[in-house]
Design a protein around this motif. Structure first.
Motif, PDB file in Angstrom:
ATOM      1  N   GLN A 549     -66.093 -33.316 -47.240  1.00  0.00           N
ATOM      2  CA  GLN A 549     -65.553 -33.939 -46.009  1.00  0.00           C
ATOM      3  C   GLN A 549     -66.677 -34.220 -45.007  1.00  0.00           C
ATOM      4  N   THR A 550     -67.373 -35.317 -45.182  1.00  0.00           N
ATOM      5  CA  THR A 550     -68.456 -35.659 -44.253  1.00  0.00           C
ATOM      6  C   THR A 550     -68.385 -37.142 -43.906  1.00  0.00           C
ATOM      7  N   SER A 551     -69.131 -37.485 -42.839  1.00  0.00           N
ATOM      8  CA  SER A 551     -69.121 -38.907 -42.455  1.00  0.00           C
ATOM      9  C   SER A 551     -69.836 -39.746 -43.514  1.00  0.00           C
ATOM     10  N   GLN A 552     -70.734 -39.115 -44.304  1.00  0.00           N
ATOM     11  CA  GLN A 552     -71.412 -39.880 -45.362  1.00  0.00           C
ATOM     12  C   GLN A 552     -70.408 -40.400 -46.392  1.00  0.00           C
ATOM     13  N   CYS A 553     -69.335 -39.615 -46.629  1.00  0.00           N
ATOM     14  CA  CYS A 553     -68.307 -40.094 -47.569  1.00  0.00           C
ATOM     15  C   CYS A 553     -67.714 -41.410 -47.061  1.00  0.00           C
ATOM     16  N   MET A 554     -67.567 -41.509 -45.759  1.00  0.00           N
ATOM     17  CA  MET A 554     -66.986 -42.725 -45.179  1.00  0.00           C
ATOM     18  C   MET A 554     -67.923 -43.920 -45.428  1.00  0.00           C
ATOM     19  N   TRP A 555     -69.234 -43.699 -45.205  1.00  0.00           N
ATOM     20  CA  TRP A 555     -70.205 -44.767 -45.463  1.00  0.00           C
ATOM     21  C   TRP A 555     -70.198 -45.153 -46.939  1.00  0.00           C
ATOM     22  N   LEU A 556     -70.063 -44.114 -47.778  1.00  0.00           N
ATOM     23  CA  LEU A 556     -70.078 -44.356 -49.231  1.00  0.00           C
ATOM     24  C   LEU A 556     -68.907 -45.270 -49.597  1.00  0.00           C
ATOM     25  N   MET A 557     -67.753 -45.011 -48.984  1.00  0.00           N
ATOM     26  CA  MET A 557     -66.589 -45.852 -49.257  1.00  0.00           C
ATOM     27  C   MET A 557     -66.845 -47.293 -48.797  1.00  0.00           C
ATOM     28  N   GLN A 558     -67.507 -47.430 -47.656  1.00  0.00           N
ATOM     29  CA  GLN A 558     -67.832 -48.791 -47.200  1.00  0.00           C
ATOM     30  C   GLN A 558     -68.764 -49.470 -48.201  1.00  0.00           C
ATOM     31  N   ALA A 559     -69.739 -48.702 -48.715  1.00  0.00           N
ATOM     32  CA  ALA A 559     -70.673 -49.257 -49.707  1.00  0.00           C
ATOM     33  C   ALA A 559     -69.894 -49.736 -50.932  1.00  0.00           C
ATOM     34  N   LEU A 560     -68.942 -48.905 -51.388  1.00  0.00           N
ATOM     35  CA  LEU A 560     -68.166 -49.268 -52.591  1.00  0.00           C
ATOM     36  C   LEU A 560     -67.277 -50.478 -52.315  1.00  0.00           C
ATOM     37  N   GLY A 561     -66.789 -50.594 -51.071  1.00  0.00           N
ATOM     38  CA  GLY A 561     -66.001 -51.779 -50.701  1.00  0.00           C
ATOM     39  C   GLY A 561     -66.832 -53.051 -50.871  1.00  0.00           C
ATOM     40  N   PHE A 562     -68.085 -53.022 -50.361  1.00  0.00           N
ATOM     41  CA  PHE A 562     -68.974 -54.187 -50.541  1.00  0.00           C
ATOM     42  C   PHE A 562     -69.195 -54.475 -52.031  1.00  0.00           C
ATOM     43  N   LEU A 563     -69.460 -53.391 -52.770  1.00  0.00           N
ATOM     44  CA  LEU A 563     -69.778 -53.536 -54.201  1.00  0.00           C
ATOM     45  C   LEU A 563     -68.620 -54.178 -54.964  1.00  0.00           C
ATOM     46  N   LEU A 564     -67.402 -53.644 -54.728  1.00  0.00           N
ATOM     47  CA  LEU A 564     -66.237 -54.123 -55.487  1.00  0.00           C
ATOM     48  C   LEU A 564     -65.878 -55.566 -55.111  1.00  0.00           C
ATOM     49  N   SER A 565     -66.185 -55.945 -53.847  1.00  0.00           N
ATOM     50  CA  SER A 565     -65.814 -57.299 -53.401  1.00  0.00           C
ATOM     51  C   SER A 565     -66.350 -58.393 -54.319  1.00  0.00           C
ATOM     52  N   ALA A 566     -67.471 -58.127 -54.983  1.00  0.00           N
ATOM     53  CA  ALA A 566     -68.109 -59.184 -55.772  1.00  0.00           C
ATOM     54  C   ALA A 566     -67.630 -59.206 -57.232  1.00  0.00           C
ATOM     55  N   LEU A 567     -66.730 -58.278 -57.604  1.00  0.00           N
ATOM     56  CA  LEU A 567     -66.295 -58.201 -59.010  1.00  0.00           C
ATOM     57  C   LEU A 567     -65.061 -59.085 -59.231  1.00  0.00           C
ATOM     58  N   PRO A 568     -64.776 -59.439 -60.484  1.00  0.00           N
ATOM     59  CA  PRO A 568     -63.501 -60.122 -60.782  1.00  0.00           C
ATOM     60  C   PRO A 568     -62.330 -59.204 -60.426  1.00  0.00           C
ATOM     61  N   VAL A 569     -61.189 -59.826 -60.081  1.00  0.00           N
ATOM     62  CA  VAL A 569     -60.052 -59.044 -59.579  1.00  0.00           C
ATOM     63  C   VAL A 569     -59.641 -57.923 -60.538  1.00  0.00           C
ATOM     64  N   GLU A 570     -59.590 -58.227 -61.849  1.00  0.00           N
ATOM     65  CA  GLU A 570     -59.138 -57.156 -62.772  1.00  0.00           C
ATOM     66  C   GLU A 570     -60.117 -55.982 -62.770  1.00  0.00           C
TER      67      GLU A 570
END
Length: 932
Positions: A549-570
């Motif tokens: 439970q840290t603020s870094q987890c929140m940043w990590l989720m933002q990073a993964l959001g950017f990463l997933l945005s570029a993938l095909p929907v499936e």
């Protein structure tokens, strides 16, 4: 009682009573009684203090014919106390100084000359040394009292001139006392303090030149060192001193002559002396670099001064533990660079020839100073010392970035060569500190300056994997350096494979969580289109960090959001499933438990993770910009068919979120966390959020009806902003808008004072409704009159943000009086109440910082309801004493006419309101008004 009573309440009462006594008319009588010899010093001090207060603040009480007797009484008291209590003596001197400032130059011409004469005369049974010290005290406090005096502006200029003319009486006295070999140390120290004080009056440097040289002579004496430094620094930093070029040129060799004393101090670990000598050198360099650079015949002596300052920058030892001097020098390097770069091209080229090598040397010195101490030494530092060192390194980083402007690409090549030699040298062992500092230099520049053109970056990225990372500080800097190069990596994706493994490996080390996560986030944001091959690996590594439970987890989720945005929907859905499932399972378990503080934190954490993920997961951005950030090509790829992945996930967890809410509805933090998920999703997805509108509207309505909370209103405002003007979604949005409005009206009936946050959010929501869809106010089910009255009440809230939002509501409402009949009706009937509330705020009911907002409402009234406003202003300003007892009928009429005249110039209305509010508050023409 004030000094010795142990009871704090008695002390406070005594303090209050004495403060009142001090300003009372009787103080003129009792202050002399309290100064009598049979009183203790604390009582005498109060007497002297009361006397100074009366002279400085109530000068107009004193009849002109009593000036002389007051002056002579003060002179005799000062003579009496010259061998008595020091604190009483100082207060009496301040009193006489205040009298002098009030009577110069008309009633007491030559005041200073007379002071010198009176104290030089024998007599009064006071020994010469005590008289001399009393005179010096008086001469020292005189300029200080001038700086803090409350003289009107025109008098200030007169008195400053008169004091400047009196320097002729002070200077010879000070010089004589400093040069006499038999002058006691205490006298010399007081002379130096006195000189410092007069320097604040901008005495011409040419007239104090001899004294400044005497100060240099005093520097070797440890007793006088600090006061001599202060006097020299004050003398050479006064704004006018650059006119005296010859005097400045004579001071340079005096400063250079301090090098031996400085080196001895460094050797003996005498930090105070190092600090003092450095201050003198830096003050001369910083204030006069332009003047000294322009004296081309003396270029070598100025270069020697620059090198002396370089020695101070690189002074041995670690800041802040072994030295505190080097930080003083950093602004000098900015100043010198600015001056060199401001010359025209030909001249600049000549200076650069001399000074570019100096700045390359500076870079080496700064990177040496930025090095960490040995691990053992660093471990012994306190947390405060570590924090000071961190800030010092940031200052060095800023300086390097600035120096880059002068040295350009060659600086990067220089750093790269050094790093290359260091990492490929097999002969000798290199310390991690050395490597870290060079990388830190790179990072400082790459973080803020576009290094995309640089030909050394590929080499640098190639060197990074060769670094033997055996230390947290080094690993952190490696991470931040990679992060600083994220934009470069986006243009050179082939290099990702050499640095990404390092970042993912660092993710596993809790000590590196901040640097590794922030670097991964930068890479995912900048390089997302080149990351699909690595996506599975990045998601897998990130899951290891899942439940901390840290603020870094929140940043990590933002990073993964950017990463997933570029993938095909499936692929997005597949990754989201593996990423979110563990959290959803944990949330289901928590939703079943009885609410308690620890499961509350866990729930808020999981909801926060989802919010952060949905903040950056945005598939609409997949094809909307080409690699160079320019506009999309004409044939943009259509968005993928089917619902947005975020909506798919939200629909799957919707029931679970409702379950969580049902148990935690009265906890504002949990409600806020739930609202945040939807608010972030709505902001990112915009119209793609459409499938959720009716579900969410219904849930929000139920939530708010049960327990009204501001976060639900803020989310409703987002929904109104995006969906109110869409025909398909208007019915659920309209129903929600009407429901939360009627619930909030009942909050107002029960007493809204305890809920300023709800009132604030409600006003913002109403303003948004008026802006996006005024038709909402045509509804039979919406009590427009009641909303208007809530606005009137809200204008009188003490919380500034609430009043601002309410003013915004009215400025959105007024233009619709012409096209929304219910609003026109309510304005016709109750508009006067709005005018009264606004006037009440301007009259003193509201903070002065809100006057611009009130002015906007008046301006809007004038624009949209001109004829009514003229009547309302007349009626509202009629009662005497409203909006303030301090304004006359004439001033009110004048205000009213000025407002009605301005229907175009909003800026002018703001000025009129500011002027009137100062009159209403009795502040017009005061120093407060000047600041306003």
């Amino acid at each position: 009682v004030l000094y010795y009573d142990p009871n704090i309440e008695n002390k406070n009462l005594a303090q209050k009573w004495l403060m009142q006594a001090q300003v009372s008319p009787q103080a003129w009588q009792f202050c002399w009684v309290l100064l009598s010899p049979d009183k203790v010093p604390e009582i005498q001090y109060f007497g002297a203090s009361a006397l100074h207060t009366k002279i400085s603040r109530y000068w107009s009480d004193i009849p002109t014919d009593q000036y002389e007797s007051l002056k002579s009484q003060l002179f005799s008291q000062i003579a009496r106390f010259s061998s008595g209590s020091k604190m009483v003596l100082t207060r009496l001197c301040v009193g006489l100084a205040s009298l002098a400032l009030n009577t110069m130059p008309e009633a007491w011409p030559g005041a200073v000359a007379e002071m010198v004469r009176v104290f030089q005369e024998e007599g009064g049974g006071v020994d010469g040394r005590a008289r001399c010290l009393a005179l010096l005290e008086l001469l020292t406090v005189l300029p200080e009292e001038f700086q803090t005096s409350r003289l009107p502006q025109y008098r200030k200029g007169l008195v400053r001139g008169a004091l400047g003319r009196e320097w002729g009486s002070v200077c010879p006295l000070l010089q004589q006392l400093l040069q006499r070999t038999d002058s006691p140390g205490a006298v010399k120290a007081r002379v130096l303090r006195c000189l410092s004080s007069w320097m604040l009056l901008d005495v011409p440097l040419s007239e104090s030149e001899g004294l400044v040289h005497d100060c240099f002579t005093a520097l070797p004496d440890p007793e006088l060192f600090d006061t001599a430094v202060e006097a020299i620094v004050n003398a050479i930093s006064q704004p006018d001193s650059q006119r005296y070029v010859n005097t400045l040129l004579k001071l340079v060799p005096r400063v250079l002559a301090l090098q031996d004393q400085l080196r001895d101090a460094v050797q003996n670990g005498d930090m105070e002396t190092c600090h003092g000598i450095c201050r003198i050198a830096v003050t001369l360099g910083e204030n006069h670099s332009r003047t000294l650079l322009e004296q081309v015949d003396h270029w070598q002596s100025f270069l020697a001064l620059v090198n002396l300052i370089m020695f101070c920058t690189g002074i041995p030892g670690h800041y802040p533990v072994n030295e505190t001097t080097s930080s003083l020098t950093l602004t000098f390097w900015y100043t010198l660079q600015d001056e060199i770069m401001s010359f025209e091209t030909d001249k600049q080229a000549v200076y650069l020839q001399v000074y570019r090598p100096v700045y390359f040397q500076l870079v080496d010195v700064l990177l040496h100073k930025a090095q960490f101490p040995s691990d053992q030494e660093y471990a012994s530092w306190s947390s405060d010392e570590k924090e000071q060192f961190r800030i010092y390194r940031v200052d060095i980083s800023d300086t390097l970035m600035y120096v880059y402007e002068m040295l350009g690409a060659e600086l990067l090549s220089n750093l790269y060569d050094k790093l290359g030699r260091l990492l490929t040298n097999t002969e000798q062992l290199t310390s991690w500190q050395h490597t870290e500092a060079l990388l830190y230099g790179f990072q400082s520049i790459a973080e803020t300056i576009d290094v995309n053109y640089s030909d050394v970056i590929p080499g640098l990225i190639g060197l990074i994997p060769r670094i033997n990372i055996n230390n947290v500080q080094l690993a952190d800097t490696v991470m931040f350096t990679i992060g600083a190069l994220a934009e470069w990596l986006a243009d050179h994706p082939v290099m990702l494979s050499s640095v990404l493994p390092l970042v993912l490996q660092a993710l596993g080390n809790p000590d590196l969580s901040v640097s590794s996560v922030s670097t991964l986030k930068k890479i995912c944001r900048e390089c997302k289109h080149d990351l699909p091959p690595y996506a599975t690996n990045i998601v897998a590594v990130s899951q290891v960090h899942r439940l901390k439970q840290t603020s870094q987890c929140m940043w990590l989720m933002q990073a993964l959001g950017f990463l997933l945005s570029a993938l095909p929907v499936e692929d997005i859905l597949r990754n989201l499933h593996s990423l979110i499932t563990p959290y959803i399972q944990q949330l289901e378990k928590l939703a079943d438990e009885t609410p308690n503080p620890s499961n509350k934190l866990a729930i808020i954490h999981i909801l926060g993770l989802l919010s952060n993920l949905f903040t950056t997961l945005d598939i609409s951005k997949q094809d909307d910009e080409s690699a160079d950030g320019s506009a999309p090509p004409v044939k943009a790829v259509p968005p993928p068919p089917g619902p947005n992945p975020v909506v798919v996930v939200l629909q799957q967890v919707f029931a679970l979120i409702q379950t969580v809410l049902s148990k935690w509805l009265n906890d504002s933090q949990v409600v806020e966390a739930v609202c945040a998920i939807f608010e972030k999703s709505v902001k990112t997805l915009l119209h793609d959020f459409a499938p959720m509108v009716s579900q969410l509207s219904e849930m929000l309505g139920q939530m708010y009806s049960t327990i009204p909370q501001a976060s639900a209103l803020d989310l409703t405002r987002q929904m109104v902003h995006i969906f109110a003007s869409e025909t398909d979604h208007f019915p659920p949005i309209k129903a929600l808008f009407e429901l939360v409005t009627s619930v909030t009206l009942s909050v107002f009936q029960q007493g809204p004072r305890d809920h300023p946050d709800i009132v604030d959010s409600f006003m913002q929501l109403q303003a948004q409704g008026l802006k996006r869809k005024p038709d909402l106010f045509l509804s039979e089910s919406l009590d427009v009159k009641a909303v208007f009255h809530c606005g009137i009440l809200s204008l009188k809230f003490p919380e500034a943000p609430t009043v601002k939002s309410t003013c915004l509501f009215f400025t959105e409402l007024l233009p619709h009086c012409s096209d929304v009949p219910p609003l026109a009706r309510v304005m016709q009937e109750d508009g006067k109440l709005l005018v009264q509330a606004v006037l009440e705020g301007i009259g003193g009911g509201a903070s002065r910082n809100l006057m611009d907002q009130f002015a906007e409402v008046l301006f809007s009234l004038n624009k949209n309801c001109f004829s009514l406003l003229a009547v309302w202003l007349k009626e509202a300003l009629q009662p005497p004493g409203f909006p303030s007892s301090r304004v006359t009928t004439e001033q009110k009429d004048n205000f009213s006419q000025q407002i009605l005249r301005e229907r175009v110039n909003k800026r002018r209305v703001k000025d009129i309101v500011k002027e009137f509010t100062l009159l209403c508050r009795g502040l017009h023409g005061t120093e407060y008004a000047a600041e306003y």
